[in-house]
Write an enzyme that holds these catalytic residues in place. Structure first.
Site, PDB file in Angstrom:
ATOM      1  N   GLY A  52       0.789  -1.229   0.000  1.00  0.00           N
ATOM      2  CA  GLY A  52       0.000   0.000   0.000  1.00  0.00           C
ATOM      3  C   GLY A  52       0.824   1.285   0.000  1.00  0.00           C
ATOM      4  O   GLY A  52       0.271   2.375   0.039  1.00  0.00           O
ATOM      5  N   GLU A  81      -3.123   5.433 -12.761  1.00  0.00           N
ATOM      6  CA  GLU A  81      -4.218   4.522 -13.089  1.00  0.00           C
ATOM      7  C   GLU A  81      -5.523   5.235 -12.771  1.00  0.00           C
ATOM      8  O   GLU A  81      -5.593   5.977 -11.767  1.00  0.00           O
ATOM      9  CB  GLU A  81      -4.096   3.283 -12.198  1.00  0.00           C
ATOM     10  CG  GLU A  81      -4.430   1.974 -12.862  1.00  0.00           C
ATOM     11  CD  GLU A  81      -4.081   0.802 -11.955  1.00  0.00           C
ATOM     12  OE1 GLU A  81      -3.111   0.097 -12.238  1.00  0.00           O
ATOM     13  OE2 GLU A  81      -4.803   0.609 -10.957  1.00  0.00           O
ATOM     14  N   ILE A 127     -11.028   3.757  -9.305  1.00  0.00           N
ATOM     15  CA  ILE A 127     -12.422   3.311  -9.295  1.00  0.00           C
ATOM     16  C   ILE A 127     -12.984   3.528  -7.911  1.00  0.00           C
ATOM     17  O   ILE A 127     -12.499   2.943  -6.932  1.00  0.00           O
ATOM     18  CB  ILE A 127     -12.506   1.839  -9.737  1.00  0.00           C
ATOM     19  CG1 ILE A 127     -12.035   1.762 -11.195  1.00  0.00           C
ATOM     20  CG2 ILE A 127     -13.929   1.302  -9.601  1.00  0.00           C
ATOM     21  CD1 ILE A 127     -11.595   0.415 -11.619  1.00  0.00           C
ATOM     22  N   HIS A 158     -11.759  -5.182  -3.772  1.00  0.00           N
ATOM     23  CA  HIS A 158     -10.500  -5.863  -4.091  1.00  0.00           C
ATOM     24  C   HIS A 158     -10.796  -7.363  -4.099  1.00  0.00           C
ATOM     25  O   HIS A 158     -11.174  -7.927  -3.072  1.00  0.00           O
ATOM     26  CB  HIS A 158      -9.447  -5.517  -3.031  1.00  0.00           C
ATOM     27  CG  HIS A 158      -8.183  -6.309  -3.161  1.00  0.00           C
ATOM     28  ND1 HIS A 158      -6.964  -5.738  -3.445  1.00  0.00           N
ATOM     29  CD2 HIS A 158      -7.937  -7.642  -3.038  1.00  0.00           C
ATOM     30  CE1 HIS A 158      -6.029  -6.683  -3.497  1.00  0.00           C
ATOM     31  NE2 HIS A 158      -6.604  -7.846  -3.252  1.00  0.00           N
ATOM     32  N   LYS A 200      -4.695  -4.471   3.749  1.00  0.00           N
ATOM     33  CA  LYS A 200      -5.811  -5.330   4.132  1.00  0.00           C
ATOM     34  C   LYS A 200      -5.905  -5.513   5.649  1.00  0.00           C
ATOM     35  O   LYS A 200      -4.880  -5.632   6.312  1.00  0.00           O
ATOM     36  CB  LYS A 200      -5.624  -6.702   3.476  1.00  0.00           C
ATOM     37  CG  LYS A 200      -5.597  -6.612   1.965  1.00  0.00           C
ATOM     38  CD  LYS A 200      -4.859  -7.768   1.338  1.00  0.00           C
ATOM     39  CE  LYS A 200      -4.644  -7.519  -0.138  1.00  0.00           C
ATOM     40  NZ  LYS A 200      -3.697  -8.462  -0.726  1.00  0.00           N
ATOM     41  N   GLU A 224      -4.195 -10.144  -8.228  1.00  0.00           N
ATOM     42  CA  GLU A 224      -5.137  -9.199  -7.622  1.00  0.00           C
ATOM     43  C   GLU A 224      -5.888  -8.399  -8.690  1.00  0.00           C
ATOM     44  O   GLU A 224      -5.301  -7.974  -9.683  1.00  0.00           O
ATOM     45  CB  GLU A 224      -4.392  -8.220  -6.708  1.00  0.00           C
ATOM     46  CG  GLU A 224      -3.697  -8.900  -5.539  1.00  0.00           C
ATOM     47  CD  GLU A 224      -3.134  -7.913  -4.515  1.00  0.00           C
ATOM     48  OE1 GLU A 224      -3.011  -8.300  -3.348  1.00  0.00           O
ATOM     49  OE2 GLU A 224      -2.806  -6.761  -4.888  1.00  0.00           O
ATOM     50  N   GLU A 235      -2.255  -6.377  -9.834  1.00  0.00           N
ATOM     51  CA  GLU A 235      -0.853  -6.806  -9.719  1.00  0.00           C
ATOM     52  C   GLU A 235      -0.834  -8.291  -9.386  1.00  0.00           C
ATOM     53  O   GLU A 235      -1.859  -8.878  -9.070  1.00  0.00           O
ATOM     54  CB  GLU A 235      -0.140  -6.025  -8.617  1.00  0.00           C
ATOM     55  CG  GLU A 235      -0.700  -6.285  -7.227  1.00  0.00           C
ATOM     56  CD  GLU A 235       0.276  -5.913  -6.107  1.00  0.00           C
ATOM     57  OE1 GLU A 235       1.482  -5.766  -6.363  1.00  0.00           O
ATOM     58  OE2 GLU A 235      -0.183  -5.823  -4.959  1.00  0.00           O
ATOM     59  N   ARG A 240       4.309 -14.683  -4.030  1.00  0.00           N
ATOM     60  CA  ARG A 240       4.700 -15.242  -2.729  1.00  0.00           C
ATOM     61  C   ARG A 240       3.463 -15.774  -2.029  1.00  0.00           C
ATOM     62  O   ARG A 240       2.351 -15.627  -2.520  1.00  0.00           O
ATOM     63  CB  ARG A 240       5.293 -14.119  -1.871  1.00  0.00           C
ATOM     64  CG  ARG A 240       4.301 -12.959  -1.732  1.00  0.00           C
ATOM     65  CD  ARG A 240       4.754 -11.904  -0.745  1.00  0.00           C
ATOM     66  NE  ARG A 240       4.058 -10.641  -0.955  1.00  0.00           N
ATOM     67  CZ  ARG A 240       2.868 -10.339  -0.468  1.00  0.00           C
ATOM     68  NH1 ARG A 240       2.210 -11.223   0.271  1.00  0.00           N
ATOM     69  NH2 ARG A 240       2.305  -9.178  -0.704  1.00  0.00           N
TER      70      ARG A 240
HETATM   71  P1  ADP Z   1      -0.760  -9.377   1.440  1.00  0.00           P
HETATM   72  O1  ADP Z   1      -0.559  -8.692   0.109  1.00  0.00           O
HETATM   73  O2  ADP Z   1      -0.047 -10.647   1.623  1.00  0.00           O
HETATM   74  O3  ADP Z   1      -2.165  -9.431   1.840  1.00  0.00           O
HETATM   75  P2  ADP Z   1      -0.226  -6.873   2.578  1.00  0.00           P
HETATM   76  O4  ADP Z   1      -0.806  -6.296   1.352  1.00  0.00           O
HETATM   77  O5  ADP Z   1      -0.814  -6.510   3.887  1.00  0.00           O
HETATM   78  O6  ADP Z   1      -0.102  -8.447   2.496  1.00  0.00           O
HETATM   79  O7  ADP Z   1       1.289  -6.504   2.645  1.00  0.00           O
HETATM   80  C1  ADP Z   1       2.096  -6.647   1.521  1.00  0.00           C
HETATM   81  C2  ADP Z   1       3.468  -6.928   1.995  1.00  0.00           C
HETATM   82  O8  ADP Z   1       3.978  -5.853   2.747  1.00  0.00           O
HETATM   83  C3  ADP Z   1       3.505  -8.161   2.854  1.00  0.00           C
HETATM   84  O9  ADP Z   1       4.515  -8.955   2.341  1.00  0.00           O
HETATM   85  C4  ADP Z   1       3.788  -7.668   4.253  1.00  0.00           C
HETATM   86  O10 ADP Z   1       4.719  -8.460   4.921  1.00  0.00           O
HETATM   87  C5  ADP Z   1       4.380  -6.309   4.014  1.00  0.00           C
HETATM   88  N1  ADP Z   1       3.845  -5.373   4.990  1.00  0.00           N
HETATM   89  C6  ADP Z   1       2.583  -5.278   5.420  1.00  0.00           C
HETATM   90  N2  ADP Z   1       2.443  -4.314   6.327  1.00  0.00           N
HETATM   91  C7  ADP Z   1       3.673  -3.774   6.482  1.00  0.00           C
HETATM   92  C8  ADP Z   1       4.199  -2.735   7.279  1.00  0.00           C
HETATM   93  N3  ADP Z   1       3.443  -2.047   8.140  1.00  0.00           N
HETATM   94  N4  ADP Z   1       5.510  -2.443   7.157  1.00  0.00           N
HETATM   95  C9  ADP Z   1       6.286  -3.120   6.313  1.00  0.00           C
HETATM   96  N5  ADP Z   1       5.844  -4.117   5.534  1.00  0.00           N
HETATM   97  C10 ADP Z   1       4.566  -4.440   5.620  1.00  0.00           C
HETATM   98  P1  ADP Z   2       0.109  -2.774  -3.461  1.00  0.00           P
HETATM   99  O1  ADP Z   2       1.213  -3.337  -4.263  1.00  0.00           O
HETATM  100  O2  ADP Z   2       0.564  -1.689  -2.579  1.00  0.00           O
HETATM  101  O3  ADP Z   2      -0.682  -3.841  -2.792  1.00  0.00           O
HETATM  102  P2  ADP Z   2      -2.118  -2.546  -5.340  1.00  0.00           P
HETATM  103  O4  ADP Z   2      -1.997  -2.154  -6.760  1.00  0.00           O
HETATM  104  O5  ADP Z   2      -2.371  -3.980  -5.063  1.00  0.00           O
HETATM  105  O6  ADP Z   2      -0.837  -2.042  -4.542  1.00  0.00           O
HETATM  106  O7  ADP Z   2      -3.265  -1.670  -4.710  1.00  0.00           O
HETATM  107  C1  ADP Z   2      -3.506  -1.644  -3.314  1.00  0.00           C
HETATM  108  C2  ADP Z   2      -4.928  -1.187  -3.055  1.00  0.00           C
HETATM  109  O8  ADP Z   2      -5.164   0.117  -3.609  1.00  0.00           O
HETATM  110  C3  ADP Z   2      -6.004  -2.049  -3.709  1.00  0.00           C
HETATM  111  O9  ADP Z   2      -6.321  -3.178  -2.945  1.00  0.00           O
HETATM  112  C4  ADP Z   2      -7.167  -1.081  -3.821  1.00  0.00           C
HETATM  113  O10 ADP Z   2      -7.841  -0.915  -2.593  1.00  0.00           O
HETATM  114  C5  ADP Z   2      -6.478   0.227  -4.124  1.00  0.00           C
HETATM  115  N1  ADP Z   2      -6.406   0.418  -5.591  1.00  0.00           N
HETATM  116  C6  ADP Z   2      -5.364   0.134  -6.388  1.00  0.00           C
HETATM  117  N2  ADP Z   2      -5.628   0.453  -7.678  1.00  0.00           N
HETATM  118  C7  ADP Z   2      -6.877   0.964  -7.687  1.00  0.00           C
HETATM  119  C8  ADP Z   2      -7.726   1.513  -8.705  1.00  0.00           C
HETATM  120  N3  ADP Z   2      -7.323   1.615  -9.976  1.00  0.00           N
HETATM  121  N4  ADP Z   2      -8.955   1.952  -8.344  1.00  0.00           N
HETATM  122  C9  ADP Z   2      -9.359   1.873  -7.056  1.00  0.00           C
HETATM  123  N5  ADP Z   2      -8.608   1.394  -6.068  1.00  0.00           N
HETATM  124  C10 ADP Z   2      -7.377   0.942  -6.354  1.00  0.00           C
HETATM  125 MG    MG Z   3      -1.649  -5.390  -3.764  1.00  0.00          MG
END
Ligand code: ADP
Ligand code: ADP
Ligand code: MG
Length: 454
Positions: A160, A195, A198, A203, A232, A270, A284, A288
């Protein structure tokens, strides 16, 4: 097996290794010598000081420790080095099996711009977006194509971080600069892209498994819309209220992409789902084990870590797609050491009382115990509470009781907040979007302040 991780996931991996009669060595930092992973593992080896850069992110120290303890494989868990292509390569070069995809798979998917290209060529729908945007001026131009609201995202992003929402032109410059600085410091790569955002979105993600023989299956979907700052907090499997054809589309897209890149081992694709337009787009791929993998395990009966180990030792998948049955509904709550009343700031410290709920349909993945000290060095995840039942309503009831019966003293946790969220009609009736949790955070804070006044 060498475990290059800590916390609940290290414990989780040790459990499956022991079930499979695999001996474990856990690499711990100086702060983690007394952790549950250290107690449960067959062997423990210190890999460096508490600071993550000197221990859990120190590739050389980990490889040296794994070799000196005669391990033949390394499980990286999630976070830390799990999505580091160079580390996976270093494992290969030292004849250590990296439990995960090839370094090439990791490298490709770790760059979200590259991932978008691969998804596009696999025929997977993408949200309207850009290539690499190198300056604010470029960003202004791209807006004409993408339109507001939009997200600025880090090409190397994860967890995030490096994400900024922009609703109008006046916000663009500042958001771009902030995202760029955050991406640089978090990922050492300031590359950004844009991007379309939305607004009314969910998600939805798909767990995939792929062996070294070209077989790819999915283990169904998960809804991970309950997020705070794009991270999450509550996840469930399966995702509910999805039209059948769209669910099929999402599942097929995930498998198609996984196949098209010759991916192997476990992964997660995702998607963002547009609730109003009933359309989905690729976000994305996480290369892992995912934090929320237990909800999928609960509804499929499959031990995903076990499958990872089998795949890594060249075995063929022992399931075909038709063998996978999704039964019931599972919900996971992330229990964090943080103060919901104080902007969710971390609350490290000593747990003076730890009394988790006990129920045969409630699972707890944790490394915490009575007297354990939650370290300020690492993230605040204390464990994951997972309830499962035939129906979502029953899983919610189970979760409510479990959260209410979960006693933790000594440090503040988010259990009260989770309990509040699970009890809300919008959650119960599945009016779930990626915005809901943050809305509930506001109403929780108001309620809390009201209670303090009274
Ligand atoms: P997942 O995508 O597995 O649901 P998250 O989106 O919560 O997990 O986190 C993505 C990655 O970032 C995970 O590999 C997690 O270990 C790491 N992460 C989550 N929260 C933190 C944080 N507060 N600081 C550093 N890394 C984090
Ligand atoms: P990360 O690698 O940090 O997990 P993601 O691309 O998976 O990044 O996005 C993390 C979160 O951001 C998503 O779960 C969603 O809640 C929000 N998000 C990402 N892209 C969009 C989009 N195009 N529109 C709305 N929400 C988004
Ligand atoms: Mg993600």
């Amino acid at each position: 097996m060498f475990i290059a991780n800590r916390g609940e996931i290290a414990v989780r991996i040790i459990k499956t290794c022991h079930k499979m009669n695999i001996e474990t060595v856990v690499g711990v930092s100086e702060a983690d010598k007394d952790t549950m992973a250290a107690k449960l593992s067959d062997h423990v080896i210190c890999i460096g000081p508490s600071t993550v850069s000197q221990s859990y992110l120190n590739s050389n120290a980990i490889i040296t420790a794994a070799l000196s303890s005669k391990c033949d494989a390394i499980h990286p868990g999630y976070g830390f080095l799990s999505e580091n292509a160079d580390f996976a390569k270093l494992c290969d070069e030292n004849n250590l099996i990296f439990i995960g995809p090839s370094s090439e798979n990791i490298r490709k998917m770790g760059n979200k711009l590259e991932a978008r290209k691969l998804a596009k060529s696999a025929g997977v729908p993408l949200a309207e977006g850009s290539e690499h945007v190198s300056s604010v001026n470029d960003a202004y131009e791209i807006v004409n194509k993408v339109g507001y609201p939009l997200l600025i995202k880090a090409a190397s992003g994860g967890g995030g971080r490096g994400i900024r929402i922009v609703r109008e032109e006046s916000e663009l410059k500042q958001a771009f600069e902030n995202a760029s600085a955050e991406a640089q410091s978090a990922f050492n790569d300031k590359k950004l892209y844009i991007e379309h955002y939305i607004d009314n979105a969910r998600h939805i993600e798909v767990q995939v498994l792929s062996d070294h023989h070209g077989n790819v299956i999915h283990l169904g979907d998960r809804d991970c819309s309950m997020q705070r700052r794009y991270q999450k907090v509550i996840e469930e499997a399966p995702a509910c209220n999805l039209p059948d054809n769209l669910r099929k589309g999402i599942l097929n897209s995930a498998v198609k992409l996984t196949k098209s890149i010759g991916y192997r081992n476990a992964g997660t694709v995702e998607f963002i789902y547009d609730v109003d337009l009933e359309r989905y787009f690729f976000l994305e791929m996480n290369t892992r084990l995912q934090v929320e993998h237990p909800v999928t395990e609960e509804v499929t009966g499959i031990d995903i870590v076990e499958e990872q180990l089998r795949i890594a030792s060249n075995e063929k998948l022992c399931y075909s797609q038709d063998d996978i049955k999704i039964l019931g509904h599972a919900i996971e709550c992330r229990i964090n050491a943080e103060s919901a009343a104080n902007g969710f700031r971390p609350t490290p410290g000593k747990i003076t009382k730890w009394m988790p709920p006990i129920h045969d349909r409630v699972r707890l993945d944790t490394h915490c115990y009575d007297g354990y000290v939650v370290s300020p060095y690492y993230d605040s995840l204390m464990g994951k509470l997972i309830s499962s039942s035939e129906k979502r309503d029953d899983s919610i009831n189970l979760m409510q009781n479990a959260l209410e019966g979960f006693i933790v003293e000594g440090i503040e946790t988010n259990i009260n907040f989770l309990s509040y969220v699970i009890n809300q009609d919008k959650f119960k009736n599945y009016f779930i979007t990626t915005q809901l949790l943050e809305d509930l955070e506001v109403s929780f804070a108001n309620k809390f302040n009201q209670e303090i006044k009274n």
